[in-house]
Structure formats: C-alpha cells, structure tokens
Design an enzyme around this catalytic site. Sequence first.
Site, PDB file in Angstrom:
ATOM      1  N   ARG A  66       0.883  -1.257  -0.117  1.00 38.01           N
ATOM      2  CA  ARG A  66      -0.006   0.034  -0.021  1.00 38.01           C
ATOM      3  C   ARG A  66       0.990   1.269  -0.048  1.00 38.01           C
ATOM      4  O   ARG A  66       1.175   1.892   0.907  1.00 38.01           O
ATOM      5  CB  ARG A  66      -0.853   0.008   1.000  1.00 38.01           C
ATOM      6  CG  ARG A  66      -1.651   1.197   1.242  1.00 38.01           C
ATOM      7  CD  ARG A  66      -2.815   1.356   0.301  1.00 38.01           C
ATOM      8  NE  ARG A  66      -3.793   0.274   0.485  1.00 38.01           N
ATOM      9  CZ  ARG A  66      -4.773  -0.419  -0.329  1.00 38.01           C
ATOM     10  NH1 ARG A  66      -4.631   0.340  -1.494  1.00 38.01           N
ATOM     11  NH2 ARG A  66      -5.581  -0.984  -0.228  1.00 38.01           N
ATOM     12  N   ARG A 102       1.778  -7.289  -9.335  1.00 37.53           N
ATOM     13  CA  ARG A 102       2.022  -6.543  -8.072  1.00 37.53           C
ATOM     14  C   ARG A 102       2.210  -7.631  -6.923  1.00 37.53           C
ATOM     15  O   ARG A 102       2.521  -7.297  -5.934  1.00 37.53           O
ATOM     16  CB  ARG A 102       1.031  -5.339  -7.792  1.00 37.53           C
ATOM     17  CG  ARG A 102      -0.110  -5.554  -7.440  1.00 37.53           C
ATOM     18  CD  ARG A 102      -0.893  -4.467  -6.879  1.00 37.53           C
ATOM     19  NE  ARG A 102      -2.159  -4.994  -6.809  1.00 37.53           N
ATOM     20  CZ  ARG A 102      -3.105  -4.123  -5.991  1.00 37.53           C
ATOM     21  NH1 ARG A 102      -2.862  -2.810  -5.855  1.00 37.53           N
ATOM     22  NH2 ARG A 102      -4.430  -4.407  -5.847  1.00 37.53           N
ATOM     23  N   HIS A 151       0.546   2.820 -10.592  1.00 38.03           N
ATOM     24  CA  HIS A 151      -0.665   3.349  -9.758  1.00 38.03           C
ATOM     25  C   HIS A 151       0.265   3.943  -8.523  1.00 38.03           C
ATOM     26  O   HIS A 151       0.230   3.748  -7.283  1.00 38.03           O
ATOM     27  CB  HIS A 151      -1.271   2.039  -8.992  1.00 38.03           C
ATOM     28  CG  HIS A 151      -2.550   2.405  -8.060  1.00 38.03           C
ATOM     29  ND1 HIS A 151      -2.376   3.301  -7.082  1.00 38.03           N
ATOM     30  CD2 HIS A 151      -3.641   2.186  -8.285  1.00 38.03           C
ATOM     31  CE1 HIS A 151      -3.743   3.282  -6.549  1.00 38.03           C
ATOM     32  NE2 HIS A 151      -4.284   2.344  -7.472  1.00 38.03           N
ATOM     33  N   ASP A 185     -12.202   9.168  -7.067  1.00 43.86           N
ATOM     34  CA  ASP A 185     -11.834   8.206  -7.797  1.00 43.86           C
ATOM     35  C   ASP A 185     -12.144   8.318  -9.247  1.00 43.86           C
ATOM     36  O   ASP A 185     -13.065   7.663  -9.681  1.00 43.86           O
ATOM     37  CB  ASP A 185     -12.483   6.661  -7.304  1.00 43.86           C
ATOM     38  CG  ASP A 185     -11.666   5.442  -7.918  1.00 43.86           C
ATOM     39  OD1 ASP A 185     -12.054   4.354  -7.347  1.00 43.86           O
ATOM     40  OD2 ASP A 185     -11.043   5.645  -8.739  1.00 43.86           O
ATOM     41  N   GLU A 237      -2.105   8.532 -11.369  1.00 44.57           N
ATOM     42  CA  GLU A 237      -1.923   7.061 -11.862  1.00 44.57           C
ATOM     43  C   GLU A 237      -1.542   7.255 -13.315  1.00 44.57           C
ATOM     44  O   GLU A 237      -2.669   7.836 -14.079  1.00 44.57           O
ATOM     45  CB  GLU A 237      -2.821   6.027 -11.438  1.00 44.57           C
ATOM     46  CG  GLU A 237      -3.019   5.901 -10.016  1.00 44.57           C
ATOM     47  CD  GLU A 237      -4.162   5.265  -9.587  1.00 44.57           C
ATOM     48  OE1 GLU A 237      -5.082   5.691  -8.656  1.00 44.57           O
ATOM     49  OE2 GLU A 237      -4.651   4.546 -10.230  1.00 44.57           O
TER      50      GLU A 237
HETATM   51  O1  TA6 Z   1      -6.849   3.603  -8.688  1.00 43.46           O
HETATM   52  C1  TA6 Z   1      -7.988   3.633  -8.036  1.00 43.46           C
HETATM   53  C2  TA6 Z   1      -8.526   2.322  -7.384  1.00 43.46           C
HETATM   54  O2  TA6 Z   1      -8.909   1.580  -8.500  1.00 43.46           O
HETATM   55  C3  TA6 Z   1      -9.441   2.499  -6.571  1.00 43.46           C
HETATM   56  O3  TA6 Z   1     -10.542   2.257  -7.017  1.00 43.46           O
HETATM   57  C4  TA6 Z   1      -9.063   1.978  -5.377  1.00 43.46           C
HETATM   58  O4  TA6 Z   1      -9.541   0.293  -5.358  1.00 43.46           O
HETATM   59  C5  TA6 Z   1      -7.711   1.932  -5.546  1.00 43.46           C
HETATM   60  O5  TA6 Z   1      -7.348   1.685  -6.821  1.00 43.46           O
HETATM   61  C6  TA6 Z   1      -6.564   0.900  -4.738  1.00 43.46           C
HETATM   62  O6  TA6 Z   1      -6.570  -0.400  -5.251  1.00 43.46           O
HETATM   63  P1  TA6 Z   1      -5.973  -1.664  -4.141  1.00 43.46           P
HETATM   64  O7  TA6 Z   1      -6.476  -2.852  -5.060  1.00 43.46           O
HETATM   65  O8  TA6 Z   1      -4.747  -1.509  -4.306  1.00 43.46           O
HETATM   66  O9  TA6 Z   1      -6.690  -1.423  -2.921  1.00 43.46           O
END
Ligand code: TA6
Length: 305
Positions: A76, A102, A171, A215, A274
């Site tokens: 994260r 990932r 991301h 988002d 991103e």
């Molecule tokens: O990029 C935004 C997103 O798609 C959000 O919807 C949220 O889910 C974020 O990615 C994080 O996703 P993750 O699977 O890393 O918790």
Amino acid sequence: MDFPDTALLNSRFGSPGKIACRAGENGLPIIAIANGSGSCEISLYGGHVLSYRPAGHLPVLFMSKAARFEPGHPIRGGIPVCWPWFGPHPTAPALPMHGFARILPWSLAATDYTSRSTEIRLVLTDSEQTHAWWPHRFHLTLRVALENALKVELTTRNSDKEPFTFTEALHSYFTVRQIMDVTVRGLEGATYSDKVTGTDGHLQETPVVVRQEVDRVYENTETECVIDDAGLGRQIVVAKQGSRTTVVWNPWIAKSKRMPDFGDEEYTRMICVETANDTGNAVTLDPGESHTLAAVLSADMKAEA
Ligand code: TA6
C-alpha cells in the site's frame, strides 16, 4: 515465494554508493539505488518502487505506515504495477484486483550506472501460475532510472503466438503535506468516469481538488499533471509516455477506515495520480510486438510567491 539471496545479488549487481541489495520485511529483497540526484528503493516483490527522494527534497512517494510486505498481498504505497488488467478483472471479479504483476516475485535482470544516471531492470515472465489467471505468454520489463527525475518504464512484450489485449497502470502514491491544500493541474478540459458514483462523461473544468472520496478515470489524455502542494511549497510533476489514461484517487475518510493496510488519517497526506491505459485505452499487441508505459516523476520547490 522464492527470492535469490541478497548477498548473491550484491556480489553480482552491487556497487558502493550506487546499488545495494538488502532483505526487507519478511525477507523480501529490496534494491536501493542512489546518486547525486537522490535515492530510490525497489522491491523485487511486485516489481514495486517503494520510495523516491530527490536530493534536497522530502520523499515524493507515499508509503502507508500500515503497509503489509507479505507475499500475496499488494503493498500500500509507492508505485504498484497494475497489469495485465487495471481495477477488477472485467469478467472474473474473483481474480486479483489490478492484475497479478504486483503480487508476484520479479527477477533482477540488469543494473547500470553513469555519472548522471543509475538504473535497474526487473523482469517478470509468464508461468503456470499466471496462465491460470491469464492464458497468454508475455515478457514484462520494469526499468527504473534515477536521474534528475525518476523514470519508471513498464514494457510489455507479447511472446505468445496470438495477439493479446491488456490494461495497465503505474499506480503512483504521492506524499502531500495536507490534502486540503493540494490541487492537481493538467486535466482541465478532460472528461472522466467517476468510480465513486459509477457515472461517466464528466468534464474536468478546473484543477482537481479533494474534498471527498475521489476516484476518477480520465481517458484519452496524454498531458502531464502537476500536484501543487501549497502546504509543502512543492510541485510534483507527473509526466508520462505511452499512456492515454490518468487516474486520480484519494480514499477520503470512510474508505480509509475500510482499508486494514492504510491508516484512518493517512488520506490527508497522500494522493494517487496514476499513469495508465484503462479500458478505453486498452493496448493490443500482436505476437512479438512490445509497448512501453512510462511515468517520469520530478519535484520542484515552488518559486517564492
Ligand atoms: O486507482 C484507484 C483504484 O482503482 C481505487 O478504486 C482503489 O480500489 C485503488 O485503486 C486501490 O486499489 P487496491 O486494490 O490497491 O486497494
């Protein structure tokens, strides 16, 4: 999950003051690269850029204090590699969110440095495990080059006998002083899909500000974005190549509380901008073809007003 011994990695790739390998949490190997421009750390698990700190700056990338460094669980913060699909799998929601790149071990293929640049190249190729998720043969390379900016390149090669189509994202999580004092410029005039409300066709008329969960998926945009952090008096530039989608995300209060690997208050100190190719900008490669998605990150202290 097997990784090479970091002593072996150091003997083969290490270079004092430039490239060093070490065992991170749970023994996951981390490659630290440095030069006069700054420093950066990359995890072999997930091919994941963990940190980036330009010389003279505070860290540019955000890493949750609750991040888990455990095989099978995404990290994260930093720059998760979302591939070969962005978001939930389009037809099989039980498959890993944001694809599998990932949550798999990558190999350190090469390192190189000059007086100005230090770089590493990681590789992920298909396997029985990936075939169970995605029935294609591929060769994925992540090149991370530390110069006066940080360049992160994800190159997909179709090593199969049939074409395949994929979506992808770098991301990137960025550190900010206080989200209330942040604007993101560069997306004015673009249209976005709002993943919070499930609606499309929204026009971004002004710089993006965050006052609730954001988002947003902006397709068909190739512009660079600037994260203007008034709190730190800093601008982070997110330039890109080979990307026609930009995603802006902040989980805000309620979603932060629902994420066990993210502090309840951490939404105030981060924003994701991103570098992607999502559904409307999906990439199709014929056998033998390659495509590179690149994010080029840099930070500037704002000129005194
Ligand atoms: O990029 C935004 C997103 O798609 C959000 O919807 C949220 O889910 C974020 O990615 C994080 O996703 P993750 O699977 O890393 O918790």
